[in-house]
Scaffold this active site. Sequence first.
Site, PDB file in Angstrom:
ATOM      1  N   ALA A 128      -1.217   3.256   8.946  1.00  0.00           N
ATOM      2  CA  ALA A 128       0.046   3.293   8.221  1.00  0.00           C
ATOM      3  C   ALA A 128      -0.049   4.410   7.196  1.00  0.00           C
ATOM      4  CB  ALA A 128       0.318   1.966   7.534  1.00  0.00           C
ATOM      5  N   CYS A 129       1.015   5.165   7.038  1.00  0.00           N
ATOM      6  CA  CYS A 129       0.981   6.322   6.148  1.00  0.00           C
ATOM      7  C   CYS A 129       2.351   6.515   5.516  1.00  0.00           C
ATOM      8  CB  CYS A 129       0.601   7.602   6.910  1.00  0.00           C
ATOM      9  SG  CYS A 129      -0.811   7.441   8.008  1.00  0.00           S
ATOM     10  N   THR A 130       2.401   7.341   4.489  1.00  0.00           N
ATOM     11  CA  THR A 130       3.658   7.703   3.850  1.00  0.00           C
ATOM     12  C   THR A 130       3.691   9.209   3.651  1.00  0.00           C
ATOM     13  OG1 THR A 130       3.661   5.606   2.647  1.00  0.00           O
ATOM     14  CG2 THR A 130       5.179   7.304   1.877  1.00  0.00           C
TER      15      THR A 130
ATOM     16  N   ARG B 228       7.615   0.809   1.290  1.00  0.00           N
ATOM     17  CA  ARG B 228       7.073   2.101   0.844  1.00  0.00           C
ATOM     18  C   ARG B 228       8.123   3.202   0.973  1.00  0.00           C
ATOM     19  NH1 ARG B 228       3.588   3.555   4.387  1.00  0.00           N
ATOM     20  NH2 ARG B 228       3.319   1.678   5.643  1.00  0.00           N
TER      21      ARG B 228
END
Length: 342
Positions: free
Chosen positions: A17-19, A225
Amino acid sequence: MLILMVLPASLLHEAAACTRIVYKGPNGTVLTGRSMDFPLDIPANLWIFPRGMKRNGEVGSNSIEWTSRYGSVIASSWDIAAPDGMNEKGLVANMLWLVQSQYPAFNKDGNKKGLTIAAWAQYALDNFATVAEAVEAFRKEDFVIVTDFIPGTDKYTTVHLSLSDPSGDNAILEYIQGKLVIHHDPAYTVMTNDPVFEEQLAINKYWEHIKGNVFLPGTNQASDRFVRASYYIHAIPQTDNTRIAVASVMSVIRNVSVPYGISIEGFPNLSTTQWRVVADQKNLVYYFETALTPNTFWVSLKDIDFSEKSGSRVLKTDKQQTYAGEVSGQFVKAAPFKFQGI
């Protein structure tokens, strides 16, 4: 990211998971920041790749072939994939996990060329100077993005790709039900994971009616997020002071990061943040930090020789090596890694 190919099936339910965010300040100030979140340590090294590198899609005899037009600085994953980087023209590419990705079928003996998903971002950095140029080329679909089962599992590598450039232009590329979907608009400054990007925008539209300084969703799930990043990237100071702009963008990325050691079974968008990047596309500086080292350090692309004869170079960060300040002179010559294919 094919970085996942070495992980056991039990951990894939806690997928990456990333932003990713893009900041636009006055006087051409543009910065792209991202976090890399994953339940296990991801050995990451920084690489300098020059112009003139001959590459192929690493999917057998029917692979696409190209020669890099632009040099780049990238962050690798296990030295088999390039999930993040910036080229000498200021184009930034980021790959983030998207469970709903479905890629077209690939026939090794067919008429359509193929490109391993591990080199999708690198292909963009090697070949394009702007988002518009990249989008125009990708729309032609001259080749197929190829993923595969993660060895020993029944799980596929599934990511979507974001692109940004010094003009502030943005694009998100996703493969949904086997079809390429391109979202191209300078306004697309935030991207996380699931759901698909169109649905992320719809969720954020709801939260725009609620004042961010009164309440924001606080979990580490992708949708939350996305909302927090969308609010904070516009709430931080709008400035062309590089030090303040970089610190502000890094602070937003830290705000949407996941504390070290956090990973909850059954929540695929909740995993420890392993490393962070802020790419200054105006000044061509690539800032990098890991969760297990005390310093943020940076690479000035303007101080790098990207000529064909300069060769590839690496800066090892895979064993918590510690650096400080500008580090372009600390890269050492090394044979380029091979992208994981089929």
